[in-house]
Write a protein that holds these residues in place. Structure first.
Motif, PDB file in Angstrom:
ATOM      1  N   TYR A  70       7.779 -10.384  11.689  1.00  0.00           N
ATOM      2  CA  TYR A  70       6.403 -11.026  12.151  1.00  0.00           C
ATOM      3  C   TYR A  70       7.045 -12.238  13.046  1.00  0.00           C
ATOM      4  O   TYR A  70       8.704 -12.068  13.308  1.00  0.00           O
ATOM      5  CB  TYR A  70       6.233 -11.337  10.925  1.00  0.00           C
ATOM      6  CG  TYR A  70       7.082 -12.601  10.174  1.00  0.00           C
ATOM      7  CD1 TYR A  70       6.972 -13.885  11.011  1.00  0.00           C
ATOM      8  CD2 TYR A  70       7.569 -12.316   9.492  1.00  0.00           C
ATOM      9  CE1 TYR A  70       7.474 -15.028  10.095  1.00  0.00           C
ATOM     10  CE2 TYR A  70       8.548 -13.417   8.548  1.00  0.00           C
ATOM     11  CZ  TYR A  70       7.890 -14.697   9.006  1.00  0.00           C
ATOM     12  OH  TYR A  70       9.035 -15.709   8.497  1.00  0.00           O
ATOM     13  N   VAL A  71       6.379 -12.091  14.076  1.00  0.00           N
ATOM     14  CA  VAL A  71       5.948 -13.424  14.760  1.00  0.00           C
ATOM     15  C   VAL A  71       4.999 -14.087  14.744  1.00  0.00           C
ATOM     16  O   VAL A  71       3.271 -13.654  14.934  1.00  0.00           O
ATOM     17  CB  VAL A  71       6.348 -13.341  16.592  1.00  0.00           C
ATOM     18  CG1 VAL A  71       6.198 -14.686  17.435  1.00  0.00           C
ATOM     19  CG2 VAL A  71       8.007 -12.094  16.955  1.00  0.00           C
ATOM     20  N   THR A 129       5.890  -6.219  11.907  1.00  0.00           N
ATOM     21  CA  THR A 129       5.758  -4.752  11.438  1.00  0.00           C
ATOM     22  C   THR A 129       6.158  -4.427  10.266  1.00  0.00           C
ATOM     23  O   THR A 129       6.775  -4.955  10.043  1.00  0.00           O
ATOM     24  CB  THR A 129       6.840  -3.826  12.835  1.00  0.00           C
ATOM     25  OG1 THR A 129       6.564  -4.390  14.647  1.00  0.00           O
ATOM     26  CG2 THR A 129       7.386  -2.844  12.750  1.00  0.00           C
ATOM     27  N   TYR A 130       5.625  -3.395   9.649  1.00  0.00           N
ATOM     28  CA  TYR A 130       6.367  -2.732   8.140  1.00  0.00           C
ATOM     29  C   TYR A 130       7.381  -1.551   8.230  1.00  0.00           C
ATOM     30  O   TYR A 130       6.032  -0.544   9.018  1.00  0.00           O
ATOM     31  CB  TYR A 130       4.694  -2.220   7.780  1.00  0.00           C
ATOM     32  CG  TYR A 130       5.413  -1.426   6.166  1.00  0.00           C
ATOM     33  CD1 TYR A 130       5.609  -2.811   4.761  1.00  0.00           C
ATOM     34  CD2 TYR A 130       4.738  -0.837   5.880  1.00  0.00           C
ATOM     35  CE1 TYR A 130       5.916  -2.446   3.721  1.00  0.00           C
ATOM     36  CE2 TYR A 130       4.367  -0.409   4.326  1.00  0.00           C
ATOM     37  CZ  TYR A 130       5.328  -0.682   3.779  1.00  0.00           C
ATOM     38  OH  TYR A 130       5.585  -0.237   2.308  1.00  0.00           O
ATOM     39  N   MET A 131       8.650  -1.248   7.459  1.00  0.00           N
ATOM     40  CA  MET A 131       9.108  -0.104   7.968  1.00  0.00           C
ATOM     41  C   MET A 131       9.422   0.074   6.618  1.00  0.00           C
ATOM     42  O   MET A 131       9.940  -1.045   5.255  1.00  0.00           O
ATOM     43  CB  MET A 131      10.705  -0.768   8.664  1.00  0.00           C
ATOM     44  CG  MET A 131      10.245  -1.487   9.835  1.00  0.00           C
ATOM     45  SD  MET A 131      11.153  -1.593  11.253  1.00  0.00           S
ATOM     46  CE  MET A 131      10.886  -3.282  10.578  1.00  0.00           C
ATOM     47  N   GLY A 170       0.792  -4.039  14.367  1.00  0.00           N
ATOM     48  CA  GLY A 170      -0.462  -4.947  15.072  1.00  0.00           C
ATOM     49  C   GLY A 170      -0.531  -6.291  14.436  1.00  0.00           C
ATOM     50  O   GLY A 170       1.018  -6.409  14.338  1.00  0.00           O
ATOM     51  N   ILE A 171      -1.435  -6.675  14.790  1.00  0.00           N
ATOM     52  CA  ILE A 171      -1.729  -8.712  14.475  1.00  0.00           C
ATOM     53  C   ILE A 171      -2.901  -8.889  12.721  1.00  0.00           C
ATOM     54  O   ILE A 171      -3.385  -7.934  13.323  1.00  0.00           O
ATOM     55  CB  ILE A 171      -2.170  -9.307  15.727  1.00  0.00           C
ATOM     56  CG1 ILE A 171      -1.227  -8.944  16.646  1.00  0.00           C
ATOM     57  CG2 ILE A 171      -3.055 -10.418  15.602  1.00  0.00           C
ATOM     58  CD1 ILE A 171      -2.192  -9.830  18.229  1.00  0.00           C
ATOM     59  N   ALA A 190      -0.597  -0.022   0.268  1.00  0.00           N
ATOM     60  CA  ALA A 190       0.675  -1.433   0.681  1.00  0.00           C
ATOM     61  C   ALA A 190      -0.327  -2.338   1.230  1.00  0.00           C
ATOM     62  O   ALA A 190      -0.970  -2.189   2.580  1.00  0.00           O
ATOM     63  CB  ALA A 190       1.792  -0.786   1.539  1.00  0.00           C
ATOM     64  N   TYR A 191      -0.270  -3.546   0.958  1.00  0.00           N
ATOM     65  CA  TYR A 191      -1.054  -5.388   1.780  1.00  0.00           C
ATOM     66  C   TYR A 191      -0.451  -5.800   1.857  1.00  0.00           C
ATOM     67  O   TYR A 191       0.725  -6.208   1.934  1.00  0.00           O
ATOM     68  CB  TYR A 191      -2.248  -5.510   1.154  1.00  0.00           C
ATOM     69  CG  TYR A 191      -3.264  -4.754   0.472  1.00  0.00           C
ATOM     70  CD1 TYR A 191      -4.404  -4.296   0.948  1.00  0.00           C
ATOM     71  CD2 TYR A 191      -3.406  -3.800  -0.955  1.00  0.00           C
ATOM     72  CE1 TYR A 191      -5.897  -3.533   0.667  1.00  0.00           C
ATOM     73  CE2 TYR A 191      -4.470  -2.953  -1.214  1.00  0.00           C
ATOM     74  CZ  TYR A 191      -5.487  -2.534  -0.615  1.00  0.00           C
ATOM     75  OH  TYR A 191      -7.000  -2.209  -0.325  1.00  0.00           O
ATOM     76  N   LEU A 192      -0.577  -6.247   3.165  1.00  0.00           N
ATOM     77  CA  LEU A 192      -0.058  -7.248   3.838  1.00  0.00           C
ATOM     78  C   LEU A 192      -0.876  -8.442   3.781  1.00  0.00           C
ATOM     79  O   LEU A 192      -1.774  -8.515   4.424  1.00  0.00           O
ATOM     80  CB  LEU A 192       0.747  -7.385   5.419  1.00  0.00           C
ATOM     81  CG  LEU A 192       1.419  -8.659   5.708  1.00  0.00           C
ATOM     82  CD1 LEU A 192       2.545  -8.176   5.587  1.00  0.00           C
ATOM     83  CD2 LEU A 192       1.496  -8.528   7.355  1.00  0.00           C
ATOM     84  N   VAL A 193      -1.333  -9.685   3.390  1.00  0.00           N
ATOM     85  CA  VAL A 193      -1.088 -10.614   3.013  1.00  0.00           C
ATOM     86  C   VAL A 193      -0.616 -12.026   4.141  1.00  0.00           C
ATOM     87  O   VAL A 193       0.742 -12.002   3.802  1.00  0.00           O
ATOM     88  CB  VAL A 193      -1.985 -11.407   1.443  1.00  0.00           C
ATOM     89  CG1 VAL A 193      -2.493 -12.499   1.117  1.00  0.00           C
ATOM     90  CG2 VAL A 193      -1.842 -10.386   0.634  1.00  0.00           C
TER      91      VAL A 193
END
Length: 351
Positions: free
Chosen positions: A167-168, A122-124, A139-140, A109-112
């Motif tokens: 996200y922020v 935060t990934y849930m 995290g950041i 799983a990736y966040l781009v």
């Protein structure tokens, strides 16, 4: 193998620290500032603290400085920003480790983060049967970076029918336009992880992935999550208010040669299927089947043909299961191939 409280450095990137906790195959590494960073356990290399630290006597002799003026140290280039990057574009993507072996492979799983902003994230995930969420990564993530969130196998898919990213967005050491924080939730059809054609090319990856938009040009994705119980309540409420969601019954029920025909194709029962899962549509079709059976069960000898189409046989099997459970005295057989092809079942009703 690294363990809690070990000092580690990262194998494929700069940085390191002390492992504060381990969850599954993820290690949470705390740096000098007390910030935790999730890293795959296999990417952590233990630093041997048993080696004695060098003293002043071990340091190399540094020659006296020359009378020449020291050359100024080059400054690090500032982070590159683009005009397009001023709008948030965030993507959640799932990549198979071995795309030719989807039944046995693990997935990443990736966040781009395709923007000029840093992201607190935060990934849930959670399953349909459980209302509680599980956090897999937080995290950041830096501007214009994609990070690995998680590695999992098919045993976890039952707990991933819904995924969410919170996200922020912010910038460091410079002014910026404020972005609204958001929580974006997607309903994830986990059966797609077993189907090769569900993985597609993506601008951020070299191999096909399943990609979900979290934010596109500053607009968060807000996919509607429909619960089957909520769907049933909504349908009942609409019926009470004389606002049916189905087309008139006369359109898909007719009698020919003494045989009642009922077309169970979903487009004959609903005006739209937007937002409905396969299970939701099957429930609607079974509700129609039960209604027709109950309306005609007191007419011994009546014959009803349910037209369900050939497909993968899911609806036909569900009809036969319902007959066996609720109408055990009724008989079922394939309807006339000449009139209906392979996609219909004839039921002879008996009280």
């Amino acid at each position: 193998m690294a363990k809690v409280n070990d000092m580690v450095r990262f194998l494929n990137s700069t940085g390191g620290g002390r492992i504060s906790r381990i969850e599954g195959n993820m290690a949470y590494v705390e740096d000098e500032d007390g910030f935790e960073q999730p890293v795959l356990l296999r990417e952590c290399v233990v630093v041997d603290e048993s080696k004695p630290k060098k003293t002043a006597y071990d340091r190399p002799v540094i020659p006296a400085p020359s009378k020449e003026e020291p050359k100024p140290q080059p400054k690090l280039p500032p982070e590159e920003e683009t005009t397009e990057g001023e709008k948030l574009n965030i993507t959640l993507a799932y990549e198979p480790k071995e795309i030719k072996h989807l039944n046995t492979t693990t997935f990443y799983a990736y966040l781009v983060n395709d923007s000029n902003y840093y992201l607190y994230y935060t990934y849930m995930t959670r399953g349909d049967a459980d209302g509680e969420w599980t956090t897999w990564s937080h995290g950041i993530v830096e501007p214009n970076i994609q990070i690995l969130l998680d590695e999992f196998d098919s045993s976890r898919l039952t707990d991933m029918s819904r995924v969410a990213v919170q996200y922020v967005a912010f910038k460091q050491d410079k002014t910026f336009k404020l972005k609204n924080p958001a929580l974006v939730e997607h309903r994830l059809d986990t059966t797609k992880f077993y189907k090769l054609h569900c993985f597609h090319d993506n601008e951020y990856f070299d191999t096909p992935v399943i990609a979900l938009d979290i934010v596109r040009n500053d607009v968060p994705a807000r996919m509607m999550v429909i619960d089957s119980a909520d769907l049933e309540r909504a349908m009942q409420e609409k019926r009470r208010n004389d606002r049916p969601t189905r087309k008139p019954v006369q359109k898909h029920e007719k009698e020919r040669n003494g045989i009642i025909e009922c077309d169970l194709h979903i487009h004959e029962l609903l005006d739209t299927t937007a937002g409905l899962s396969n299970k939701d549509m099957l429930d609607v079709q079974l509700d129609k089947f039960r209604k027709v059976m109950d309306e005609n069960i007191n007419t011994p000898g009546a014959r009803v043909v349910f037209i369900h189409g050939k497909g993968e046989g899911v609806l036909r099997k569900a009809l036969l299961d319902e007959l066996k459970r609720r109408y055990p005295h009724c008989e079922a057989q394939d309807a006339s191939f000449r009139e209906y092809g392979f996609g219909a079942t004839l039921v002879k009703l008996r009280k």
